[in-house]
Motif scaffolding. Sequence first.
Motif, PDB file in Angstrom:
ATOM      1  N   ASP A   1      11.087   4.593   4.021  1.00 55.94           N
ATOM      2  CA  ASP A   1       9.630   4.550   4.187  1.00 55.94           C
ATOM      3  C   ASP A   1       9.214   3.092   4.331  1.00 55.94           C
ATOM      4  N   LYS A   2       8.820   2.704   5.511  1.00 55.40           N
ATOM      5  CA  LYS A   2       8.481   1.306   5.782  1.00 55.40           C
ATOM      6  C   LYS A   2       7.312   0.803   4.933  1.00 55.40           C
ATOM      7  N   ASN A   3       6.478   1.710   4.473  1.00 57.01           N
ATOM      8  CA  ASN A   3       5.300   1.320   3.698  1.00 57.01           C
ATOM      9  C   ASN A   3       5.511   1.430   2.192  1.00 57.01           C
ATOM     10  N   SER A   4       6.721   1.733   1.762  1.00 58.00           N
ATOM     11  CA  SER A   4       6.985   1.903   0.336  1.00 58.00           C
ATOM     12  C   SER A   4       6.979   0.564  -0.387  1.00 58.00           C
ATOM     13  N   ALA A   5       6.748   0.617  -1.684  1.00 63.24           N
ATOM     14  CA  ALA A   5       6.705  -0.598  -2.496  1.00 63.24           C
ATOM     15  C   ALA A   5       8.045  -1.325  -2.471  1.00 63.24           C
TER      16      ALA A   5
ATOM     17  N   ASN B   1      10.219  -1.492  -0.047  1.00 59.00           N
ATOM     18  CA  ASN B   1      10.397  -2.222   1.204  1.00 59.00           C
ATOM     19  C   ASN B   1       9.530  -3.468   1.261  1.00 59.00           C
ATOM     20  N   LYS B   2       8.379  -3.423   0.624  1.00 62.57           N
ATOM     21  CA  LYS B   2       7.528  -4.609   0.571  1.00 62.57           C
ATOM     22  C   LYS B   2       8.199  -5.710  -0.254  1.00 62.57           C
TER      23      LYS B   2
END
Length: 275
Positions: free
Chosen positions: A244-248, A250-251
């Motif tokens: 999930d590119k928007n997951s915590a 990945n951030k």
Amino acid sequence: MDNDRRKFLKIAGLSTIAGLGAPAAFEMLLKGEAPRSALASAPSHGAAAAAPAGKQYGFVINTKVFADMPGLANKCIEACHSIHNVPDFQNKKDEIKWIWETKYHNAFTVENPHLAHNVEERNFMVLCNHCANPSCVRACPTKATFKNDDGMVLMDYHRCIGCRFCMAACPYGMRSFNWRDPRGVDKETGRPFIARINPEFPTRMRGVVEKCSMCSELVEKGGIPKCVEVAGNTGAIIWGDLNDKNSAINKVLAENFTIQRKPELGTQPSIFYIV
């Protein structure tokens, strides 16, 4: 599984590996080319990495936070072992571990003659890497080791026959074998190996392999892994879906330099370390 068949499989597995030579056998297992006797019934769903469209849960472990907060790692370890009925056999020889701490040179293969002293002496929390391309899954002849839809590498204890092919295939040494009955009692002290049984999680039996489950039983109910819960908002452990590119998670990975354990082997470990 009767004792005779269990004994036969153990002997067959050890004989196969011994006949090939440890390095050759290990390399074959990693490449998915283990002896046919070991992989005849291996699960097909473990032969390739997780599809990008699926989930692949993982951890980012911030070793700096753990270094700055003495005792936090032990709280995570104790909580994990407690809810999962991990036995304490009270000796190193029979020790069962799901999550523990070790030094840099025990965890990583990248050697650096100029490694910072504080990193070299730092403790690194290690656990099953829940690889996207797990060699242990390919090596298991009974499908006792498998990947679920969340990308977690799990164990079906009822299917485990104790052949330990998965242990030979795991390049990280993250699995433990029960040489003794976890539900037993120490004959000398009368102390049970599991101090307090958690009825929400199955106990194991003698002759099976076990390891970190990423608390799949909690995640299925909408919860989070116990170690993540214990770490709280310290930032010591970040958990989430790597696909999930928007997951915590990945951030955090996008903003920090991280390392993995033996990424060169192609298992695609899902545990990252901030050093």
